[in-house]
Design a protein around this motif. Structure first.
Motif, PDB file in Angstrom:
ATOM      1  N   GLU A   4       0.849  -1.180   0.000  1.00  0.00           N
ATOM      2  CA  GLU A   4       0.000   0.000   0.000  1.00  0.00           C
ATOM      3  C   GLU A   4       0.887   1.233   0.000  1.00  0.00           C
ATOM      4  OE1 GLU A   4      -3.273   0.303   2.631  1.00  0.00           O
ATOM      5  OE2 GLU A   4      -3.536  -1.853   2.742  1.00  0.00           O
ATOM      6  N   LEU A   5       0.524   2.209  -0.819  1.00  0.00           N
ATOM      7  CA  LEU A   5       1.305   3.433  -0.893  1.00  0.00           C
ATOM      8  C   LEU A   5       0.947   4.339   0.272  1.00  0.00           C
ATOM      9  CD1 LEU A   5       1.069   4.238  -4.703  1.00  0.00           C
ATOM     10  CD2 LEU A   5       2.940   3.162  -3.481  1.00  0.00           C
ATOM     11  N   GLU A   6       1.958   4.911   0.871  1.00  0.00           N
ATOM     12  CA  GLU A   6       1.753   5.853   1.964  1.00  0.00           C
ATOM     13  C   GLU A   6       2.195   7.225   1.487  1.00  0.00           C
ATOM     14  OE1 GLU A   6       3.454   4.735   5.714  1.00  0.00           O
ATOM     15  OE2 GLU A   6       3.332   2.623   5.181  1.00  0.00           O
ATOM     16  N   ARG A   7       1.441   8.251   1.889  1.00  0.00           N
ATOM     17  CA  ARG A   7       1.776   9.626   1.538  1.00  0.00           C
ATOM     18  C   ARG A   7       1.643  10.506   2.759  1.00  0.00           C
ATOM     19  NH1 ARG A   7      -1.399  10.843  -4.102  1.00  0.00           N
ATOM     20  NH2 ARG A   7      -0.186   9.419  -5.374  1.00  0.00           N
ATOM     21  N   SER A 107       7.222   4.544  -1.911  1.00  0.00           N
ATOM     22  CA  SER A 107       6.994   3.584  -2.998  1.00  0.00           C
ATOM     23  C   SER A 107       7.926   2.402  -2.839  1.00  0.00           C
ATOM     24  CB  SER A 107       7.251   4.263  -4.346  1.00  0.00           C
ATOM     25  OG  SER A 107       6.428   5.377  -4.512  1.00  0.00           O
ATOM     26  N   HIS A 108       7.728   1.417  -3.688  1.00  0.00           N
ATOM     27  CA  HIS A 108       8.548   0.211  -3.641  1.00  0.00           C
ATOM     28  C   HIS A 108       9.145  -0.036  -5.018  1.00  0.00           C
ATOM     29  CE1 HIS A 108       5.643  -0.153  -0.352  1.00  0.00           C
ATOM     30  NE2 HIS A 108       6.664  -0.671   0.294  1.00  0.00           N
ATOM     31  N   VAL A 109      10.375  -0.492  -5.028  1.00  0.00           N
ATOM     32  CA  VAL A 109      11.075  -0.781  -6.276  1.00  0.00           C
ATOM     33  C   VAL A 109      10.476  -2.043  -6.883  1.00  0.00           C
ATOM     34  CG1 VAL A 109      13.317  -1.351  -7.306  1.00  0.00           C
ATOM     35  CG2 VAL A 109      13.191   0.274  -5.410  1.00  0.00           C
ATOM     36  N   THR A 110      10.083  -1.946  -8.149  1.00  0.00           N
ATOM     37  CA  THR A 110       9.531  -3.113  -8.833  1.00  0.00           C
ATOM     38  C   THR A 110      10.522  -3.721  -9.819  1.00  0.00           C
ATOM     39  OG1 THR A 110       8.516  -1.713 -10.525  1.00  0.00           O
ATOM     40  CG2 THR A 110       7.148  -2.327  -8.631  1.00  0.00           C
ATOM     41  N   ARG A 111      11.445  -2.872 -10.331  1.00  0.00           N
ATOM     42  CA  ARG A 111      12.424  -3.363 -11.299  1.00  0.00           C
ATOM     43  C   ARG A 111      13.605  -2.413 -11.376  1.00  0.00           C
ATOM     44  NH1 ARG A 111      10.395  -3.505 -17.220  1.00  0.00           N
ATOM     45  NH2 ARG A 111      12.058  -2.084 -17.723  1.00  0.00           N
ATOM     46  N   LYS A 112      14.768  -2.938 -11.675  1.00  0.00           N
ATOM     47  CA  LYS A 112      15.972  -2.126 -11.841  1.00  0.00           C
ATOM     48  C   LYS A 112      16.399  -2.182 -13.306  1.00  0.00           C
ATOM     49  CE  LYS A 112      19.166  -2.745  -8.656  1.00  0.00           C
ATOM     50  NZ  LYS A 112      20.089  -3.356  -7.675  1.00  0.00           N
ATOM     51  N   LEU A 113      16.924  -1.048 -13.802  1.00  0.00           N
ATOM     52  CA  LEU A 113      17.352  -1.001 -15.196  1.00  0.00           C
ATOM     53  C   LEU A 113      18.592  -0.134 -15.320  1.00  0.00           C
ATOM     54  CD1 LEU A 113      16.695  -1.659 -18.202  1.00  0.00           C
ATOM     55  CD2 LEU A 113      15.420   0.472 -18.242  1.00  0.00           C
ATOM     56  N   LEU A 123      15.268   3.070 -11.482  1.00  0.00           N
ATOM     57  CA  LEU A 123      14.471   2.166 -10.665  1.00  0.00           C
ATOM     58  C   LEU A 123      13.012   2.367 -11.047  1.00  0.00           C
ATOM     59  CD1 LEU A 123      16.024   2.699  -7.107  1.00  0.00           C
ATOM     60  CD2 LEU A 123      16.528   0.869  -8.734  1.00  0.00           C
ATOM     61  N   TYR A 124      12.350   1.294 -11.417  1.00  0.00           N
ATOM     62  CA  TYR A 124      10.907   1.358 -11.658  1.00  0.00           C
ATOM     63  C   TYR A 124      10.222   1.193 -10.309  1.00  0.00           C
ATOM     64  CZ  TYR A 124      11.472   1.296 -16.670  1.00  0.00           C
ATOM     65  OH  TYR A 124      11.797   1.639 -17.956  1.00  0.00           O
ATOM     66  N   ILE A 125       9.230   2.051 -10.056  1.00  0.00           N
ATOM     67  CA  ILE A 125       8.551   2.043  -8.765  1.00  0.00           C
ATOM     68  C   ILE A 125       7.050   1.926  -8.966  1.00  0.00           C
ATOM     69  CG2 ILE A 125      10.361   3.288  -7.529  1.00  0.00           C
ATOM     70  CD1 ILE A 125       8.847   5.877  -7.995  1.00  0.00           C
ATOM     71  N   ASP A 126       6.342   1.620  -7.888  1.00  0.00           N
ATOM     72  CA  ASP A 126       4.892   1.433  -7.963  1.00  0.00           C
ATOM     73  C   ASP A 126       4.131   2.707  -7.601  1.00  0.00           C
ATOM     74  OD1 ASP A 126       5.437   1.482  -5.283  1.00  0.00           O
ATOM     75  OD2 ASP A 126       4.352  -0.351  -4.794  1.00  0.00           O
ATOM     76  N   SER A 127       4.678   3.853  -7.912  1.00  0.00           N
ATOM     77  CA  SER A 127       4.060   5.130  -7.600  1.00  0.00           C
ATOM     78  C   SER A 127       2.991   5.479  -8.635  1.00  0.00           C
ATOM     79  CB  SER A 127       5.136   6.227  -7.587  1.00  0.00           C
ATOM     80  OG  SER A 127       4.546   7.494  -7.506  1.00  0.00           O
TER      81      SER A 127
END
Length: 164
Positions: A4-7, A107-113, A123-127
């Motif tokens: 869950e995203l926190e703000r 946010s959380h890292v979903t993938r690195k490139l 870093l791909y994030i779930d934002s």
């Protein structure tokens, strides 16, 4: 298990506020320049149309009524388009300057490139605001998939400010 995203909201730093003020000033001057150009075109286009009608041999090609009616319509369209664009873009930056707040989202890292051609690390994030962020090499190595990363953006205009 989805995260869950926190703000939460914090006040802007002085450098971030100055950045927003410079951005607002630059964009405002661009709006004035574009509006000036549109106003000039609103009078040149009907005049060019009158010359075109005169070239075709139309009677009463230089009619004051047609000229001012066409110029009025073009001025209205120019004013309306400029106002709507202002309300959509520049007003949000002005609200950020007025409120002096930024939003921080965890946010959380979903993938690195890694992009070798540019020597860049993403870093791909779930934002909901940003799909990916460019990070330093040290952060690229340190952070892995599933790790938390906080991104900062302005509250109203959603202008990306950075990460930590």
């Amino acid at each position: 298990m989805p995260f869950e995203l926190e703000r939460y909201i914090e006040p802007l730093d002085i450098e971030e506020l100055k950045f927003l003020e410079r951005k607002e000033s630059k964009e405002r001057s661009q709006y004035y320049k574009v509006f000036e150009l549109l106003m000039i075109l609103s009078f040149i286009i009907p005049f060019a149309g009158a010359w075109y009608r005169a070239y075709d041999g139309a009677p009463n090609a230089f009619s004051y009524t047609k000229f001012f009616f066409t110029a009025g319509i073009l001025l209205f369209i120019s004013c309306f388009a400029t106002y709507v664009t202002y309300r959509i873009n520049l007003r949000k930056v002005q609200l950020d300057i007025r409120d002096k707040t930024k939003t921080i989202e965890i946010s959380h890292v979903t993938r690195k490139l890694q992009i070798p051609a540019k020597n860049a690390y993403h870093l791909y994030i779930d934002s909901t605001i940003k799909l990916s962020i460019e990070v330093s090499y040290d952060d690229y190595v340190r952070l892995g998939e599933g790790d938390e990363v906080c991104i900062e953006f302005t509250t109203h205009s959603r202008e990306y400010l950075g990460y930590f």
